[in-house]
Motif scaffolding. Sequence first.
Motif: not given
Lengths: 341, 252
Positions: A36-40, A60-63, A182-186, A188-191
């Motif tokens: 999953g991380l690799a895909v992201a 993230l919305f769906a999760i 730049a947005a990815l960490p946020m 991932l944090l949300g997930m």
Amino acid sequence: MSNLTTDADTAHFDLPSDRGEGHGRSPLRWLLLAAGLAVAVALPWFVYPPIAMDILCWALFAIALDILLGYCGLLSFGHAAFWGGSAYATGLVAVHYGVPFPLAVLAGMLFAMTIAVPIGYLSVRATGIYFAMVTLAFAQMIYFIANQWRDVTGGENGLQAVPKTFFGIEAVETEAFYFYYAALPMILLGMWAAWRIVHSPFGRVLVAIRDNSPRARALGYDVERYKVIAFVLSAGLAGLAGGLFAISHGFVSLQEVNWTTSGKVVLMTVLGGIGTLWGGAVGAGFIVQLEDYMASSGFEGIGIVTGSVFVIVVLLFRRGIWGTVAHLVSSRSTRSAGRRG
Amino acid sequence: MPTQPALRTSGLCKDFRGFRAVDTVDLEVAEGSIHALVGPNGAGKTTLFNLLSGFLGVSAGRIALFGRDITGLQPEQIAHLGVARSFQITSLFENLTPIEHVELALQGMTSEGYSFWRSHRSMHKFRPRAEELVEEVGLTSMAHRPAGLLAYGQKRALEMALVSALDPRVLLLDEPTAGMGMEDIDRTIELVRRIATGRTVVFVDHNMHVVGSLADRVTVLQAGTVLAEGTYDEVRNDERVVTAYLGEADHA
Ligand SMILES: Nc1ncnc2c1ncn2[C@@H]1O[C@H](COP(=O)(O)OP(=O)(O)OP(=O)(O)O)[C@@H](O)[C@H]1O
Ligand SMILES: [Mg+2]
């Protein structure tokens, strides 16, 4: 109890992870996480970066929605209020204060959680289809306000020129490819937060409430309060996603608070698999790609195609994509491991 | 020594659309006693339990717990005040194991269920106590199987483990031996007696052997009203009771 409660039985293989861990499923979990991380991380290399960002946000919305749908058995048909509400709040903060975008998104998220408190409080007494209707009604109110309050929101024209302010780092502020990272960490944090919530004592109680609410009450659990908290947490994560979506597009459209947005995220969650959490990400990837493909090939009937996909999934694969695969894997490993227990 | 009764109802009524299921019931349960509630099917026993535990709102009358008015409180509030109830129709979480059930019950008396930022492994601190309780009801061998796979008697036993996990001052047991064979019944009698130590118990049962061996006092309910009250022997010899209930129990 609502029908959703029984429909959500797909959640169950995901829940008692205490049991799962003892049976060699841990390596598989780590493998999935790594994949999953690799895909992201790799996504914007294969997918047009703005679309890759859309996928992240919708995932993230769906999760976030699945916390309610899968783990509380509550079908919210008004989550556009939190996604879109946060998109506006984020956009306004970014436009008027010029703060770095993560701060603007945080403000949007707080806004979403704030409006979720009264909405949640007034909605959670209802269950099943009534809950869906009440949440829809509140979301329509938010839509009405956004539409009427033109001076602030831009009404039908939307909120224009939302900047991607990011500490003067020009690559991030101007190029979608770098903004993605730049947005990815946020995201991932949300997930991670969603995963933490679901696999916490609180998550246990949610599932208990979903499966047998009177029994949970008899054990001393304040069912309504738990549901309100879950609602607010879910709204916060939906707001995080919506805020980043607004920044990514540099624009907030009225569409974001429309009921079609609420419907779309339900579609993604159901498609991915209710109560599987990660399924929502798969559903989001699928729908965003499909829409992008059809839009770029000039096809008009997007709604018909996604609608048909939805019907097929509901009729043939009730566990959704993730749920169906997980079920196949777990029933195979159960067979090879002999009887569990 | 004049102490407050554990439970006291005064003029308690419950109407279902004009049908009065519980009719002006004045009940007093002494602290530390085991009190049986008997009566034919449909007499209103479960409805009375639902009123006492807050699952139904009262139509009229009051309920006091150790002198404190609890009328109108929610089920979870009443649970926190020390009243635990079991359900006539087994009511469990099919996908949770007995251990997880009991952990959930132990946690229910704390506020730790709200901690959404912690790993659910933090619930393991309830594990030692959960294991004791599961052993007490004889479910150790099934402790880690989903409750949906338990046999009927085992599910009833788990119900007992759940109520005792709440460490209540007052237990309301709705037909703890329903559907059991003789052997399970005797074990359950023993179990109730053990759990009842230092507590107040109100239970419903149709089995007169159970009532006779457990109850300090018996209240007979019929058509929502109290028909008779006394010790088991007093009630058993009461003519109205014999006609209203005991005759019928032979068929049940
Ligand atoms: N929610 C409800 N709505 C309408 N009527 C109800 C409801 N619950 C119970 N009743 C009625 O109230 C009466 C008392 O029911 P209750 O379940 O309290 O009886 P009971 O003494 O527990 O009987 P049993 O021995 O069969 O368990 C019955 O006539 C029942 O049909
Ligand atoms: Mg009954």
